[in-house]
Design an enzyme around this catalytic site. Structure first.
Site, PDB file in Angstrom:
ATOM      1  CD  GLU A  19      -3.221  -6.355   4.052  1.00 33.76           C
ATOM      2  OE1 GLU A  19      -1.982  -6.210   3.502  1.00 33.76           O
ATOM      3  OE2 GLU A  19      -3.783  -5.479   4.461  1.00 33.76           O
TER       4      GLU A  19
ATOM      5  CD  GLU B  76      -3.049  -1.239   2.369  1.00 34.37           C
ATOM      6  OE1 GLU B  76      -3.021  -0.262   3.068  1.00 34.37           O
ATOM      7  OE2 GLU B  76      -3.979  -2.113   1.916  1.00 34.37           O
TER       8      GLU B  76
HETATM    9  C1  GAL Z   1      -4.138  -3.013   5.283  1.00 36.73           C
HETATM   10  C2  GAL Z   1      -2.704  -2.903   5.597  1.00 36.73           C
HETATM   11  C3  GAL Z   1      -2.305  -3.727   6.635  1.00 36.73           C
HETATM   12  C4  GAL Z   1      -3.240  -3.738   7.737  1.00 36.73           C
HETATM   13  C5  GAL Z   1      -4.496  -3.881   7.235  1.00 36.73           C
HETATM   14  C6  GAL Z   1      -5.786  -3.922   8.406  1.00 36.73           C
HETATM   15  O1  GAL Z   1      -4.482  -1.896   4.809  1.00 36.73           O
HETATM   16  O2  GAL Z   1      -1.848  -3.392   4.395  1.00 36.73           O
HETATM   17  O3  GAL Z   1      -1.052  -3.557   7.135  1.00 36.73           O
HETATM   18  O4  GAL Z   1      -3.209  -2.315   8.130  1.00 36.73           O
HETATM   19  O5  GAL Z   1      -5.025  -2.996   6.377  1.00 36.73           O
HETATM   20  O6  GAL Z   1      -6.977  -3.782   7.522  1.00 36.73           O
END
Ligand code: GAL
Length: 815
Positions: free
Chosen positions: A490, A414
């Site tokens: 993710e 991100e």
């Molecule tokens: C994402 C991020 C992670 C964590 C996650 C929580 O945006 O890459 O590190 O913060 O959100 O939902």
């Protein structure tokens, strides 16, 4: 290059003796101080902050978390774990060195948190900025025969992390002694060139500094079978630059995969004019990987989609201090769930992790950075990026490219620059660095601003476009991606607390509630994320997806969303398993879809609800069976079937209504059940309608005994091995008390020591390193560490309030 066949066996079977030309010593015992005045003896890996105390004042951040869509700054108390990891720390030890002639000495750090400066006999031997990077220092010029002092000073800046980073020498430190001319394992690249079940070809490259073929230098590579016999070997002379390329054919190879993690032992030997100068062993796995538009991801020629989880590096109550037994326990539970891949979010993995992933069979996305030039937190990696990123990324590749488990690199998570031309150029440059040292693995990164990343060309640059969340954008993105596939780098960020159930059950975006907990019915997600069903559908119904990495496999210290502004709360709610390593109900939802080898049948909630008599208490069942019937005290609540007509073809937007609807494809839900004490029973039916399995949950009575269950009852006498003992209370019939919060005291006697305790409650401020804690949702986990001597351990567990005590016996056997 000449392959050597079995007739060369006698010559080569002496390899284990020859390997003694190089020596590795783990540096485990150190003196440690926070102020360089008061010192204590510690064992490395060591995390100076994990013993607490928890306090909101540590790393208190007044910030807006931009990635979460926040516009206004508020106080974030537990963002990095609420533990005292900030500031300086000092380590010292002594090194005894013998005759130094013809030898070189290298210190190997697998990471040190953070900004380690290393001194040998008072001389500065080196510095590294990024706490997650492995680095090596040649300390030969600073050493003398006899006793030498080694000191490391570390500094952790406030607001440098979005999670708990740990503090100190949290990964192993080694002294490696080798001949002046020797083979550098990081300059060595052994990989599968091609392989099928009939034959394979391995390619080996290395470069030896200060040696050439004319001077009679040659390298031999031997593949050993499990008994240590040479199966296949080949050798070749070095060229003018000290380089060598060897190709090794292997007949009938046993291929590496998560299901068959077969490893070969390889001996690498350096000769000059026929005499052995240097030798070492390494592992390799024979396997091929490929990524294409037509077939997606293929391992050994078989298309498959990643069933992955993201993991932060902490090991719950052990903090960041690395431990092999803890890693093995982590991976075993994930494999039982059916997972086959891990993303080391958002930083470089340790070698111990990679070795465990190789040997147990987990494919790995090895990540590097959470930010580039633009900071996500004030003192984060952005301050180092320009000066250090090339070195850090190079070390990521060089230290990991010989691991068969590694299937892709990640250059970022991100990254704020993803919408810009500058970002696109940096992405290209970082990806090229990975390719320069390893042309066999593709490079990805997790992008969250899908439209911006596509518009700037940032996403198109990548070997693998990885998107974090935003599944509803996948369909629009795929037509713009030249590679024709995409990865859920993710996914989910579903939140829940183990064993906590709230009524009425609602599918919704999670928000702060008075108790600091999130509903355990697995019905809550974040504004940017979704429930597991969305990702299951994207994987099953969209042919262009190559898999997903769920945020997260385990809860971790820090980032207590949705309680970022709430105190006390200091660890995450995202985990499929909690911080103690206990499965939440969600574990069985993933297992019911991912584990295709074994059946799953899991009922929730628990059935001990004094005061809820006649009130609606929904019951969910997670199972791979298509159908089931539920009974309360023998009365049928009806037969339910999964709704397979629900499809994930269109954009998968998350709304409460859609989430509740989609759940019907993967969960069996009885939403109108009225609670009455007694027995809840589910009978599952297979595809042909025959009863196939059943599960019963009963109402618990008064506590009658303490139940103790160890994950392992025999440990190695290595001073590091661990047993995890789950503690609960049971009634006279053996039914667990699911809501007990009793105060538990622990005493460990004999051949081991008490190491840690954890109950998985994100709101608890009880420390992990004192032998007492309250149960949370009826459970906690005690970690016991083996000593160095063989013997028995007694773990005595007391509940004084209930006047109960129990003892479990463990054995410490040979190494
Ligand atoms: C994402 C991020 C992670 C964590 C996650 C929580 O945006 O890459 O590190 O913060 O959100 O939902």
């Amino acid at each position: 290059m000449k392959p050597i066949t079995l007739c060369g066996l006698l010559l080569l079977s002496s390899i284990s003796l020859q390997a003694q030309t190089r020596h590795e010593q783990s540096l485990n015992t150190w003196q440690f101080s926070r102020d360089s005045l008061h010192w204590q003896t510690v064992s490395v890996p060591h995390d100076w902050a994990i013993s607490g105390p928890f306090d909101k004042k540590w790393d208190l951040q007044v910030v807006a978390i931009v990635q979460n869509g926040e516009k206004e700054k508020t106080e974030k108390s537990g963002r990095s774990g609420a533990l005292p990891w900030i500031g300086e720390g000092y380590y010292a030890t002594s090194l005894n060195v013998g005759d130094m002639s013809g030898q070189r000495y290298t210190l190997e750090f697998d990471g040190a948190m953070a900004e380690p400066t290393v001194y040998v006999n008072g001389h500065k031997a080196g510095f590294w900025a990024y706490g997650y990077s492995p680095f090596r220092l040649d300390i030969t010029p600073f050493l003398h025969p006899g006793s030498n002092t080694l000191a490391v000073s570390l500094r952790n800046q406030p607001e440098s992390s979005r999670w708990y980073p740990g503090a100190g020498l949290y990964r192993p430190v080694k002294l490696v002694t080798m001949p002046v001319v020797s083979i550098d394992p990081w300059a060595t690249f052994l990989r599968t060139e091609k392989a099928d079940s009939a034959s394979a070809t391995l390619a080996f490259d290395t470069q030896v500094k200060g040696a050439t073929g004319q001077e009679g230098w040659a390298v031999e590579v031997s593949l050993l079978n499990p008994k240590g016999w040479v199966e296949q070997a080949a050798h070749a002379s070095l060229d003018q630059e000290g380089r060598v390329h060897i190709s090794l054919p292997v007949a009938n190879p046993r291929l590496w995969s998560p299901e068959t993690p077969h490893l070969y032992r390889v001996a690498v030997t350096l000769y000059q004019n026929g005499s052995v100068v240097d030798a070492f062993h390494m592992n390799t796995g024979i396997r091929t990987i490929a990524y294409s538009k037509e077939r997606g991801f293929e391992l050994n020629g078989q298309a498959r989609k990643f069933k992955g989880v993201c993991l932060h590096h902490d090991l719950g109550p052990l903090g960041a201090a690395l431990n092999k037994a803890a890693l093995i326990r982590q991976v075993k539970a994930l494999k039982d769930m059916g997972a086959d891949a891990i993303r080391t979010s958002h930083n470089l993995p340790s070698q111990m992790q990679m070795e465990v992933y190789d040997s147990l069979g987990m494919m790995v996305m090895a990540e590097s950075f959470d930010m580039w030039r633009y900071p996500k937190c004030k003192n984060g990696y952005a301050q180092y990026f320009d000066e250090w990123s090339e070195r850090d990324l190079t070390h990521l590749v060089l230290s990991n490219r010989n691991h068969p488990s590694l299937v892709m690199y990640s250059i970022g998570n991100e990254i704020p620059e993803q919408g810009s031309r500058e970002g696109r150029d940096i992405a290209g440059r970082l990806q090229d660095i990975c390719h320069r040292y390893d042309s066999t693995r593709p490079v990805t990164q997790g992008m969250d601003r899908v439209d911006a990343a596509l518009k700037s060309g940032f996403a198109q640059v990548m070997d693998i476009a990885g998107f974090n969340y935003r599944v509803h954008k996948y369909d629009g993105a795929i037509s713009q991606l030249p590679k024709g596939f995409l990865l859920g780098s993710e996914t989910a960020s579903t939140v829940s607390s183990r064993g906590v159930y709230k009524f009425p059950v609602r599918f919704k975006v999670a928000s702060e509630e008075a108790d600091g907990q999130v509903n355990g019915y697995d019905t809550e997600w974040c504004s940017w994320s979704n429930l597991p069903e969305v990702d299951f559908m994207a994987m099953e119904d969209k042919s262009y997806t190559i898999g997903q990495f769920v945020w997260t496999g385990y809860d971790y210290l820090g980032e207590p969303t949705p309680y970022d502004n709430y105190w006390p709360s200091r660890s995450s709610y995202f985990g499929i398993l909690d911080l103690a390593g206990l499965p939440k109900d969600r574990y069985y939802l993933y297992r019911s879809v991912w584990n295709t080898q074994e059946h799953t049948l899991h009922l929730l909630p628990h059935w001990t609800w004094p005061g809820r008599e006649r009130q609606v208490t929904p019951v969910f069942v997670y199972t791979d069976y298509p159908e089931a019937e539920l009974f309360v005290n023998g009365k049928s609540q009806g037969r339910r079937q999964k709704d397979k007509t629900l499809r994930g073809d269109g954009p998968l937007v998350s709304t409460p209504e859609l989430a509740a609807e989609r759940a019907k494809r993967y969960r069996l839900m009885w939403n109108d059940v009225k609670y009455e004490p007694g027995e809840l029973r589910v009978v599952a039916y297979d595809a042909s309608g025959r009863p196939a399995a059943e599960q019963t949950v009963r109402t618990a009575g008064r506590a009658a005994a303490i139940k103790l269950k160890a994950d392992r009852s025999t440990l190695h006498a290595d001073g590091a091995d661990l047993s995890y003992i789950t503690v609960s209370l049971v009634d006279k019939n053996g039914t667990e008390l699911p809501t007990a919060t009793d105060y538990i005291e622990v005493e460990v006697r004999g051949a081991g020591t008490f190491k840690a305790i954890c109950n998985g409650d994100a709101t608890s401020v009880e420390v992990f390193t004192e032998p007492h804690m309250h149960l949370f949702s009826g459970k906690l986990v005690v970690t016991v560490q083996a000593g160095n001597a063989i013997g028995d351990i007694d773990v005595v567990v007391k509940d004084k309030k209930a006047k109960l005590q129990n003892t479990i016996k463990l054995k410490v056997a040979g190494k």
